[in-house]
Design a protein around this motif. Structure first.
Motif, PDB file in Angstrom:
ATOM      1  N   GLY A   1       0.809  -1.216   0.000  1.00 17.86           N
ATOM      2  CA  GLY A   1       0.000   0.000   0.000  1.00 17.86           C
ATOM      3  C   GLY A   1       0.838   1.259   0.000  1.00 17.86           C
ATOM      4  N   VAL A   2       1.853   1.279   0.863  1.00 17.58           N
ATOM      5  CA  VAL A   2       2.750   2.443   0.928  1.00 17.58           C
ATOM      6  C   VAL A   2       3.525   2.597  -0.383  1.00 17.58           C
ATOM      7  N   THR A   3       4.013   1.486  -0.915  1.00 20.14           N
ATOM      8  CA  THR A   3       4.782   1.540  -2.162  1.00 20.14           C
ATOM      9  C   THR A   3       3.916   2.013  -3.325  1.00 20.14           C
ATOM     10  N   GLY A   4       2.703   1.474  -3.436  1.00 18.14           N
ATOM     11  CA  GLY A   4       1.814   1.887  -4.513  1.00 18.14           C
ATOM     12  C   GLY A   4       1.475   3.358  -4.452  1.00 18.14           C
ATOM     13  N   SER A   5       1.178   3.856  -3.245  1.00 24.95           N
ATOM     14  CA  SER A   5       0.859   5.275  -3.085  1.00 24.95           C
ATOM     15  C   SER A   5       2.067   6.158  -3.389  1.00 24.95           C
ATOM     16  N   ALA A   6       3.264   5.721  -2.942  1.00 24.98           N
ATOM     17  CA  ALA A   6       4.485   6.493  -3.205  1.00 24.98           C
ATOM     18  C   ALA A   6       4.790   6.546  -4.703  1.00 24.98           C
ATOM     19  N   LEU A   7       4.628   5.423  -5.386  1.00 27.57           N
ATOM     20  CA  LEU A   7       4.836   5.395  -6.831  1.00 27.57           C
ATOM     21  C   LEU A   7       3.844   6.306  -7.546  1.00 27.57           C
ATOM     22  N   SER A   8       2.615   6.301  -7.068  1.00 32.71           N
ATOM     23  CA  SER A   8       1.589   7.157  -7.666  1.00 32.71           C
ATOM     24  C   SER A   8       1.951   8.638  -7.533  1.00 32.71           C
ATOM     25  N   ARG A   9       2.355   9.058  -6.332  1.00 26.65           N
ATOM     26  CA  ARG A   9       2.691  10.464  -6.120  1.00 26.65           C
ATOM     27  C   ARG A   9       3.953  10.862  -6.894  1.00 26.65           C
ATOM     28  N   HIS A  10       4.889   9.910  -7.045  1.00 26.35           N
ATOM     29  CA  HIS A  10       6.145  10.216  -7.738  1.00 26.35           C
ATOM     30  C   HIS A  10       5.940  10.365  -9.242  1.00 26.35           C
ATOM     31  N   PHE A  11       5.122   9.494  -9.831  1.00 30.44           N
ATOM     32  CA  PHE A  11       5.007   9.466 -11.288  1.00 30.44           C
ATOM     33  C   PHE A  11       3.817  10.252 -11.836  1.00 30.44           C
ATOM     34  N   ARG A  12       2.868  10.652 -10.963  1.00 30.00           N
ATOM     35  CA  ARG A  12       1.632  11.237 -11.479  1.00 30.00           C
ATOM     36  C   ARG A  12       1.871  12.521 -12.252  1.00 30.00           C
TER      37      ARG A  12
END
Length: 484
Positions: free
Chosen positions: A313-324
């Motif tokens: 969950g943390v990784t998915g959210s972090a990836l989302s904020r980084h690449f969005r």
């Protein structure tokens, strides 16, 4: 999709006219930050209990099958009927949640949930139908909460802060599921009575109910988008549905959620039993014929689910904020990676279980980690492609489709292992292999889900921009009408 000025103005009767102009000019305040964070903590606690409740039964499923003398397909009805109830009632709560006080609706639902969950623990072995009925009614409370709680959070926060809060809220899905196995199996082992496993969540739930009543505010809808005032007047339910179904990224992501729910629902319900039978097949332990059964598999699977849920969950959210910002369609692509990446892990898990339990757990860990990338990302994606006044309806529609076509049927469908087992009933290992072969359906569903999310990636940026344009246009139109 682009909106012209004429199109923006056409939304006025259902959105801007409902604003109280006097209070808008006085700039009413939104919910204070401290109170908003307290509300989120309470909502996350109840969401944790929500998913603990769903999978407590799975944690003691082998015992329940022994006590009630159930086949695999009949045991699967416990989860199937619960999910069917939850799914059918979600649109009802979505409709009322977009129009009436969501906090009051959730409180009523929680009371039904806790009463039925506690009642199910008193059912005797000769009344399995009553156990199924009470587990179905538990879905009433969970439908109200799952549908409305995310929309309250959406009205407490906005932007990147909302994405972070939604991430925390949805991490409770795998963490709560894992704790369900742990508390269910652990309580049954400690008390030597599986019924106490079904009483833990209602007891903890009473604390959550009290916290909800006294500590959670009910923010106006669109509070974060309209400086705290919100929108009062609502469009018709039919207009809401038509609007939602025109959002292409929402439609494709809902199909992806359905595949994800099918896959995770089947894994969550049957994997501890599958692992238990693998131990028997390898000669590590004898089959369970009397209560209590060995809880080790449920406990370990629960720990794996909790760990992968938090990390994923943390990784998915972090990836989302980084690449969005760099890649507008990053969110559905993360879901594609999670779904497709889990497929080889599922294949290996299914076939290596008969040879090595430790290796099986390694690939379960990797597969669940990849699947857990999706939860927070999907929730945030729904919120930013749907207008705030229609979010509860959108949540409800996604719940009914995702559950009815997903995890409502998958536990029961995997009960086809009964039919496979019937072909060789004389084999002592065949109960394991029959369930093993039925699990082979899941990797193909994972591939299908990845394809659905890929199609969603083609439209998500356009749909998000359309909502942002509409909200901006409404604010400008309202301001100009106030000044004229």
């Amino acid at each position: 999709m682009e909106y012209s000025e004429t199109e923006l103005t056409s939304f006025e009767p259902e959105h801007t006219q409902s604003l109280n102009i006097t209070r808008f000019l006085e700039s009413p305040q939104v919910i204070p930050p401290k109170r908003a964070y307290i509300a989120v903590a309470v909502l996350c606690y109840i969401n944790l209990l929500n998913y603990m409740e769903r999978y407590t039964v799975a944690g003691v499923l082998s015992i329940i099958q022994t006590v009630f003398a159930l086949s695999d397909s009949t045991a699967g009805l416990l989860q199937t009927m619960f999910i069917v109830s939850l799914s059918l009632l979600a649109p009802v709560f979505g409709y009322f949640g977009d129009r009436y006080n969501r906090k009051h609706i959730i409180i009523g639902g929680l009371i039904v949930w806790f009463a039925c969950a506690a009642g199910s623990s008193f059912v005797g072995p000769s009344h399995f139908w009553l156990l199924v009925l009470l587990r179905s009614l538990v879905g009433v409370g969970e439908a109200s909460y799952s549908t409305l709680a995310p929309t309250i959070i959406a009205d407490l926060f906005t932007g990147s802060k909302r994405s972070l809060i939604i991430c925390i809220f949805y991490i409770c899905i795998p963490v709560g599921s894992g704790l369900g196995y742990i508390t269910g199996a652990g309580t049954a082992a400690l008390t030597r009575d599986w019924r106490w496993a079904l009483r833990i969540t209602p007891i903890l739930g009473l604390v959550g109910l009290a916290l909800l009543v006294f500590l959670c505010p009910h923010p106006p809808r669109e509070a974060t988008e309209t400086q705290g005032e919100g929108v009062g007047k609502r469009s018709s339910y039919l207009k809401d549905i038509k609007y939602i179904l025109k959002i292409k990224s929402y439609v494709w992501s809902t199909l992806g959620v359905t595949a994800l729910a099918f896959l995770t629902g089947a894994l969550a319900f049957w994997m501890p039993t599958f692992l238990s039978r693998a131990h028997v097949t390898q000669g590590i332990r004898p089959p369970c014929t009397n209560e209590p059964c060995d809880p080790t598999d449920s406990l370990i699977f629960g720990v794996v689910t909790v760990a992968t849920g938090i990390i994923g969950g943390v990784t998915g959210s972090a990836l989302s904020r980084h690449f969005r910002d760099k890649m507008p369609n990053a969110d559905p692509f993360i879901c594609v990676v999670g779904m497709i990446g889990s497929v080889p892990c599922l294949f290996i898990t299914i076939f290596v279980a008969s040879a090595s339990i430790p290796a099986t757990y390694v690939f379960i860990f990797i597969g669940e980690l990849l699947l857990s990338l999706n939860w927070a990302v999907l929730a945030d994606m729904l919120l930013y492609v749907v207008m705030p006044t229609r979010r509860a309806t959108a949540e409800a529609l996604q719940i009914i489709v995702g559950h009815l076509l997903g995890d409502a049927g998958s536990p029961f469908l995997l009960g086809i292992s009964d039919a496979i087992h019937a072909s060789r009933p004389e084999s002592s290992d065949w109960s394991f292999h029959s369930l093993q072969y039925s699990l082979l359906l899941l990797p193909f569903v994972g591939i299908l889900g990845g394809v659905f999310f890929l199609f969603a990636s083609f439209y998500v940026a356009e749909d998000r921009n359309a909502v942002q344009q509409l909200l901006t246009g409404l604010e400008i139109h309202l301001a100009s009408s106030l000044l004229s």
